[in-house]
Design a protein around this motif. Structure first.
Motif, PDB file in Angstrom:
ATOM      1  N   LEU A 144       0.832  -1.201   0.000  1.00 55.73           N
ATOM      2  CA  LEU A 144       0.000   0.000   0.000  1.00 55.73           C
ATOM      3  C   LEU A 144       0.870   1.255   0.000  1.00 55.73           C
ATOM      4  O   LEU A 144       0.623   2.208  -0.748  1.00 55.73           O
ATOM      5  CB  LEU A 144      -0.911   0.011   1.228  1.00 55.73           C
ATOM      6  CG  LEU A 144      -2.041  -1.012   1.318  1.00 55.73           C
ATOM      7  CD1 LEU A 144      -2.801  -0.826   2.635  1.00 55.73           C
ATOM      8  CD2 LEU A 144      -3.007  -0.895   0.142  1.00 55.73           C
ATOM      9  N   ASN A 145       1.882   1.255   0.839  1.00 53.16           N
ATOM     10  CA  ASN A 145       2.726   2.437   0.959  1.00 53.16           C
ATOM     11  C   ASN A 145       3.556   2.667  -0.289  1.00 53.16           C
ATOM     12  O   ASN A 145       3.780   3.826  -0.694  1.00 53.16           O
ATOM     13  CB  ASN A 145       3.636   2.319   2.180  1.00 53.16           C
ATOM     14  CG  ASN A 145       4.408   3.591   2.428  1.00 53.16           C
ATOM     15  OD1 ASN A 145       5.563   3.712   2.040  1.00 53.16           O
ATOM     16  ND2 ASN A 145       3.762   4.569   3.065  1.00 53.16           N
ATOM     17  N   GLU A 146       4.002   1.593  -0.919  1.00 52.73           N
ATOM     18  CA  GLU A 146       4.785   1.752  -2.144  1.00 52.73           C
ATOM     19  C   GLU A 146       3.937   2.403  -3.232  1.00 52.73           C
ATOM     20  O   GLU A 146       4.413   3.261  -3.976  1.00 52.73           O
ATOM     21  CB  GLU A 146       5.304   0.395  -2.613  1.00 52.73           C
ATOM     22  CG  GLU A 146       6.229   0.461  -3.813  1.00 52.73           C
ATOM     23  CD  GLU A 146       7.492   1.256  -3.552  1.00 52.73           C
ATOM     24  OE1 GLU A 146       8.018   1.860  -4.518  1.00 52.73           O
ATOM     25  OE2 GLU A 146       7.963   1.298  -2.390  1.00 52.73           O
ATOM     26  N   ARG A 147       2.663   1.997  -3.297  1.00 52.09           N
ATOM     27  CA  ARG A 147       1.758   2.621  -4.285  1.00 52.09           C
ATOM     28  C   ARG A 147       1.541   4.090  -3.953  1.00 52.09           C
ATOM     29  O   ARG A 147       1.465   4.943  -4.849  1.00 52.09           O
ATOM     30  CB  ARG A 147       0.423   1.879  -4.292  1.00 52.09           C
ATOM     31  CG  ARG A 147      -0.553   2.379  -5.356  1.00 52.09           C
ATOM     32  CD  ARG A 147      -0.038   2.086  -6.752  1.00 52.09           C
ATOM     33  NE  ARG A 147      -0.957   2.560  -7.779  1.00 52.09           N
ATOM     34  CZ  ARG A 147      -0.997   3.805  -8.242  1.00 52.09           C
ATOM     35  NH1 ARG A 147      -0.149   4.718  -7.753  1.00 52.09           N
ATOM     36  NH2 ARG A 147      -1.860   4.144  -9.179  1.00 52.09           N
ATOM     37  N   LEU A 148       1.444   4.410  -2.658  1.00 56.99           N
ATOM     38  CA  LEU A 148       1.295   5.796  -2.229  1.00 56.99           C
ATOM     39  C   LEU A 148       2.547   6.596  -2.571  1.00 56.99           C
ATOM     40  O   LEU A 148       2.459   7.718  -3.095  1.00 56.99           O
ATOM     41  CB  LEU A 148       1.042   5.847  -0.717  1.00 56.99           C
ATOM     42  CG  LEU A 148       0.838   7.231  -0.110  1.00 56.99           C
ATOM     43  CD1 LEU A 148      -0.477   7.843  -0.576  1.00 56.99           C
ATOM     44  CD2 LEU A 148       0.869   7.160   1.426  1.00 56.99           C
ATOM     45  N   ALA A 149       3.706   6.022  -2.308  1.00 59.24           N
ATOM     46  CA  ALA A 149       4.969   6.704  -2.594  1.00 59.24           C
ATOM     47  C   ALA A 149       5.109   7.004  -4.080  1.00 59.24           C
ATOM     48  O   ALA A 149       5.592   8.084  -4.463  1.00 59.24           O
ATOM     49  CB  ALA A 149       6.144   5.854  -2.110  1.00 59.24           C
ATOM     50  N   GLN A 150       4.682   6.084  -4.920  1.00 56.38           N
ATOM     51  CA  GLN A 150       4.733   6.310  -6.363  1.00 56.38           C
ATOM     52  C   GLN A 150       3.880   7.500  -6.750  1.00 56.38           C
ATOM     53  O   GLN A 150       4.281   8.354  -7.544  1.00 56.38           O
ATOM     54  CB  GLN A 150       4.268   5.058  -7.105  1.00 56.38           C
ATOM     55  CG  GLN A 150       5.201   3.869  -6.993  1.00 56.38           C
ATOM     56  CD  GLN A 150       4.605   2.615  -7.605  1.00 56.38           C
ATOM     57  OE1 GLN A 150       3.591   2.661  -8.304  1.00 56.38           O
ATOM     58  NE2 GLN A 150       5.219   1.474  -7.330  1.00 56.38           N
ATOM     59  N   CYS A 151       2.675   7.561  -6.163  1.00 52.99           N
ATOM     60  CA  CYS A 151       1.778   8.681  -6.466  1.00 52.99           C
ATOM     61  C   CYS A 151       2.354  10.005  -5.982  1.00 52.99           C
ATOM     62  O   CYS A 151       2.214  11.039  -6.640  1.00 52.99           O
ATOM     63  CB  CYS A 151       0.417   8.426  -5.829  1.00 52.99           C
ATOM     64  SG  CYS A 151      -0.786   9.753  -6.075  1.00 52.99           S
ATOM     65  N   MET A 152       3.028   9.972  -4.824  1.00 55.48           N
ATOM     66  CA  MET A 152       3.585  11.183  -4.228  1.00 55.48           C
ATOM     67  C   MET A 152       4.953  11.538  -4.799  1.00 55.48           C
ATOM     68  O   MET A 152       5.566  12.527  -4.369  1.00 55.48           O
ATOM     69  CB  MET A 152       3.728  10.994  -2.710  1.00 55.48           C
ATOM     70  CG  MET A 152       2.415  10.863  -1.961  1.00 55.48           C
ATOM     71  SD  MET A 152       2.676  10.450  -0.188  1.00 55.48           S
ATOM     72  CE  MET A 152       3.677  11.833   0.358  1.00 55.48           C
ATOM     73  N   ASP A 153       5.453  10.772  -5.747  1.00 52.89           N
ATOM     74  CA  ASP A 153       6.804  10.962  -6.284  1.00 52.89           C
ATOM     75  C   ASP A 153       7.855  10.930  -5.173  1.00 52.89           C
ATOM     76  O   ASP A 153       8.900  11.599  -5.249  1.00 52.89           O
ATOM     77  CB  ASP A 153       6.909  12.279  -7.064  1.00 52.89           C
ATOM     78  CG  ASP A 153       6.077  12.260  -8.335  1.00 52.89           C
ATOM     79  OD1 ASP A 153       5.972  11.186  -8.971  1.00 52.89           O
ATOM     80  OD2 ASP A 153       5.504  13.310  -8.687  1.00 52.89           O
ATOM     81  N   GLY A 154       7.541  10.163  -4.123  1.00 51.24           N
ATOM     82  CA  GLY A 154       8.512   9.924  -3.065  1.00 51.24           C
ATOM     83  C   GLY A 154       8.811  11.091  -2.155  1.00 51.24           C
ATOM     84  O   GLY A 154       9.818  11.091  -1.435  1.00 51.24           O
ATOM     85  N   GLU A 155       7.918  12.092  -2.130  1.00 49.85           N
ATOM     86  CA  GLU A 155       8.182  13.231  -1.247  1.00 49.85           C
ATOM     87  C   GLU A 155       6.887  13.906  -0.826  1.00 49.85           C
ATOM     88  O   GLU A 155       5.860  13.805  -1.505  1.00 49.85           O
ATOM     89  CB  GLU A 155       9.094  14.243  -1.909  1.00 49.85           C
ATOM     90  CG  GLU A 155       8.566  14.824  -3.195  1.00 49.85           C
ATOM     91  CD  GLU A 155       9.548  15.787  -3.836  1.00 49.85           C
ATOM     92  OE1 GLU A 155       9.100  16.619  -4.657  1.00 49.85           O
ATOM     93  OE2 GLU A 155      10.760  15.706  -3.523  1.00 49.85           O
ATOM     94  N   GLY A 156       6.945  14.574   0.344  1.00 52.17           N
ATOM     95  CA  GLY A 156       5.789  15.295   0.864  1.00 52.17           C
ATOM     96  C   GLY A 156       5.274  14.699   2.156  1.00 52.17           C
ATOM     97  O   GLY A 156       5.672  13.617   2.583  1.00 52.17           O
ATOM     98  N   LYS A 157       4.367  15.416   2.801  1.00 56.30           N
ATOM     99  CA  LYS A 157       3.753  14.959   4.041  1.00 56.30           C
ATOM    100  C   LYS A 157       2.703  13.877   3.762  1.00 56.30           C
ATOM    101  O   LYS A 157       1.989  13.950   2.759  1.00 56.30           O
ATOM    102  CB  LYS A 157       3.103  16.133   4.778  1.00 56.30           C
ATOM    103  CG  LYS A 157       4.078  17.172   5.309  1.00 56.30           C
ATOM    104  CD  LYS A 157       3.328  18.291   6.024  1.00 56.30           C
ATOM    105  CE  LYS A 157       4.289  19.342   6.567  1.00 56.30           C
ATOM    106  NZ  LYS A 157       3.555  20.450   7.240  1.00 56.30           N
TER     107      LYS A 157
END
Length: 336
Positions: A144-157
């Motif tokens: 789940l987190n890896e998919r979130l990180a991809q969407c966030m481009d690996g940065e941000g709150k």
């Protein structure tokens, strides 16, 4: 492990289940009874599980098989239901604990009386004959987190939601998510582990608070089945669709509108129907004194070759392979 010694020699008492509005059937003395107890009744996730319990009941007409649960996601209410069921002498319980620790005492006493206990979403449950999981919970939280990180481009709150701090699997998922996010130095976790109690409206209000407190937040990772609906609504109403990422546990049909709009980035899930069937299948095997072994096919999709190891107590940990991640392009392959 032999379970035949755990079976009761006498028929269970005929009593009214006043707490859940169910009566013990007239045929009880001639049939074995398995009751599934869920975290909360009347929400899509456990409605879907009930379809599996009903399928299993149809497949086993000689058994008394049903599902019950509290009206609210409350561990005390669930405990009362379990206590009432144990008092009737039910042969087996298939339980999705709201808080495993709360149930340890009553489950231990039930096992001493010969009741077969099978749990789900509770791999830390000591007093159970078997806990069955759809997948490795750490792998799921990381995915789940890896998919979130991809969407966030690996940065941000980013932040996390759980059904409750006592929910074993939810805490495992967000914990694994935090570990995965360590690969991305630009990701900053803020105000983690918000409790939702699986209430979409409550989650919506909490998500709005977080969006106001952190107007630059970029991501949410959620756990309870209704969380994505509450957070998705808050994101959409704030005009942040496509700007804030949301990945969490949810079912395709309830999540469809927000997936289509982009308010929900992706959902993760397993089929509660199949989990309900798998729990009951294990309970039936144990009622017959049969062993559940590594590599066994439980006869349920996603549980064709289960991994069986020692559980947290004297029971087994049974793990299937039922993880699914879906987004707007793929969720229609899993319409339920």
């Amino acid at each position: 492990m032999k379970f035949s010694t755990l079976l009761k020699n006498s028929a269970f008492a005929v009593a009214a289940l006043s707490a859940v509005g169910l009566a013990t059937p007239a045929s009880a003395q001639d049939s074995k009874a398995i009751t599934t107890v869920v975290k909360i009744s009347g929400i899509p996730w456990f409605d879907r599980m009930e379809t599996g319990v009903k399928i299993f009941a149809d497949q086993n007409p000689d058994m008394d098989i049903r599902q019950v649960g509290p009206a609210n996601a409350d561990s005390a209410q669930q405990l009362q239901i379990v206590q009432d069921l144990v008092a009737t002498g039910v042969d087996a319980l298939a339980i999705v604990p709201m808080d495993p620790d709360i149930l340890e005492g009553i489950l231990g006493r039930a096992m001493d009386r010969g009741t077969i206990i099978v749990t789900h979403e509770a791999d830390n449950q000591a007093n159970t004959h078997a806990d069955i999981e759809a997948f490795d919970n750490s792998d799921y939280g990381a995915a789940l987190n890896e998919r979130l990180a991809q969407c966030m481009d690996g940065e941000g709150k980013w932040t996390t939601f759980v059904g409750s701090l006592g929910s074993r699997t939810h805490m495992q998922w967000v914990g694994a998510g935090e570990e995965n996010a360590e690969k991305y130095p630009g990701m900053e976790l803020v105000d983690p582990n918000n409790e939702s109690f699986d209430d979409a409206n409550g989650t919506y209000e909490k998500a709005k608070e977080i969006l106001r407190k952190h107007p630059d937040i970029k991501g949410f990772q959620t756990s309870a089945g209704n969380d994505v609906l509450g957070v998705g609504r808050a994101i959409e109403e704030a005009g942040l669709t496509g700007k804030v990422c949301l990945v969490g546990t949810g079912l395709p049909n309830p999540s469809a509108a927000y997936l289509d709009s982009g308010a929900i980035t992706a959902i993760g899930f397993w089929d509660p129907q199949k989990a309900g069937m798998a729990m009951n299948a294990v309970a039936k095997l144990m009622l017959k004194g049969k062993q559940v072994t590594d590599g066994m096919d439980l006869g349920v999709e996603g549980y064709e070759s289960v991994t069986v190891t020692q559980g947290a107590g004297k029971g087994l940990l049974i793990v299937g392979n039922g993880m699914v991640l879906a987004d707007k392009d793929t969720y229609k392959d899993y319409l339920f």
